[in-house]
Design an enzyme around this catalytic site. Structure first.
Site, PDB file in Angstrom:
ATOM      1  N   ASN A 151     118.792  11.034 -56.373  1.00 30.57           N
ATOM      2  CA  ASN A 151     117.427  10.707 -55.969  1.00 30.57           C
ATOM      3  C   ASN A 151     117.477   9.947 -54.650  1.00 30.57           C
ATOM      4  O   ASN A 151     118.488   9.304 -54.341  1.00 30.57           O
ATOM      5  CB  ASN A 151     116.745   9.848 -57.046  1.00 30.57           C
ATOM      6  N   HIS A 162     115.264   7.066 -52.369  1.00 28.26           N
ATOM      7  CA  HIS A 162     114.182   6.090 -52.496  1.00 28.26           C
ATOM      8  C   HIS A 162     113.998   5.374 -51.156  1.00 28.26           C
ATOM      9  O   HIS A 162     114.981   4.958 -50.534  1.00 28.26           O
ATOM     10  CB  HIS A 162     114.519   5.077 -53.595  1.00 28.26           C
ATOM     11  N   SER A 196     117.735   4.550 -49.745  1.00 30.14           N
ATOM     12  CA  SER A 196     118.910   4.602 -50.618  1.00 30.14           C
ATOM     13  C   SER A 196     118.985   5.965 -51.291  1.00 30.14           C
ATOM     14  O   SER A 196     117.974   6.454 -51.794  1.00 30.14           O
ATOM     15  CB  SER A 196     118.798   3.550 -51.737  1.00 30.14           C
ATOM     16  N   ASP A 206     114.536   4.241 -60.269  1.00 29.38           N
ATOM     17  CA  ASP A 206     115.309   3.991 -59.040  1.00 29.38           C
ATOM     18  C   ASP A 206     116.443   2.997 -59.277  1.00 29.38           C
ATOM     19  O   ASP A 206     116.697   2.124 -58.435  1.00 29.38           O
ATOM     20  CB  ASP A 206     114.372   3.495 -57.920  1.00 29.38           C
TER      21      ASP A 206
END
Ligand code: GRF
Length: 221
Positions: free
Chosen positions: A110, A112, A139, A148
């Site tokens: 992911n 972020h 990040s 997150d």
């Protein structure tokens, strides 16, 4: 020929991160193929980008399912049927169920738009601008059951200014997202990611110089 990583990219919106991955592959900088793009939002511009590049795309609307698990199972089925090895969440505005996480253990990334663990969750750039931080950034991390919160692979730092708005800070951060996401995927493709507890080590990567940053700049000390 180098082995390529088969990606499945999950999107909900504009898809500029998807575009950066597409472009990095086209430039020969990223040893990957995008096997499928999945969107929970039928109007996501990311779908237009996928189509333009002849990438298969599937719309899976979460509102069509009674439970999160049912929806996630459908996404898992499409990813598996598309031989996806690494799942890349690129602006995908959904939290994954344990079912999903267990189907791709430590194979879901992911991005972020903040220096985690600061400002997890939505509207990170707005909250950072309003908070008055002097630096922010982005990040790339492994997804886990939290918001997150998984192990961080790479971060980029940008300055935040006192006259920043949500939009100006977002644009500055987004530029760096487009660098670090393809880079993180390439680390994976090169087999360089080692996970030790909640820390990630990139095998063979150089140590950055021990240079502190100041914002505003020091004038005396
Ligand atoms: C990015 O800021 C990403 O960090 C966040 O959502 C945004 C998606 O942008 N998770 P895009 O759809 O890739 O343009």
């Amino acid at each position: 020929m180098k082995k390529k990583v088969n990606l499945g990219v999950l999107v909900s919106g504009s898809g500029s991160n998807l575009q950066s991955i597409i472009d990095s592959i086209a430039r020969g900088l990223l040893d990957a193929d995008i096997n499928v793009v999945i969107s929970n939002n039928p109007d996501a511009y990311a779908l237009v980008r996928a189509k333009k590049h002849n990438i298969a795309s599937v719309i899976i609307k979460h509102t069509d399912f009674e439970t999160r698990e049912n929806c996630d199972q459908k996404i898992i089925d499409v990813l598996k049927a598309s031989s996806v090895e690494l799942v890349v969440m690129a602006g995908f505005m959904r939290i994954l169920s344990p079912l999903f996480l267990n189907a791709f253990p430590m194979k879901i990334l992911n991005i972020h738009p903040a220096i985690l663990p600061a400002f997890p969750g939505i509207n990170a750039q707005k909250r950072a601008a309003e908070y008055g931080v002097k630096f922010s950034g982005c990040s790339v991390h492994f997804a886990d059951e939290g918001v997150d919160s998984g192990p961080v692979i790479i971060q980029a730092v940008v300055p935040a200014y006192d006259d920043d708005t949500e939009d100006t800070l977002t644009a500055r951060i987004l530029k760096e997202e487009h660098r670090i996401y393809p880079q993180a995927i390439q680390f994976y493709a090169e087999g360089r990611i080692e996970i030790i507890g909640r820390k990630v080590r990139i095998k063979g990567s150089k140590r950055i110089p021990e240079t502190p940053l100041y914002n505003p700049p020091l004038t005396v000390f």
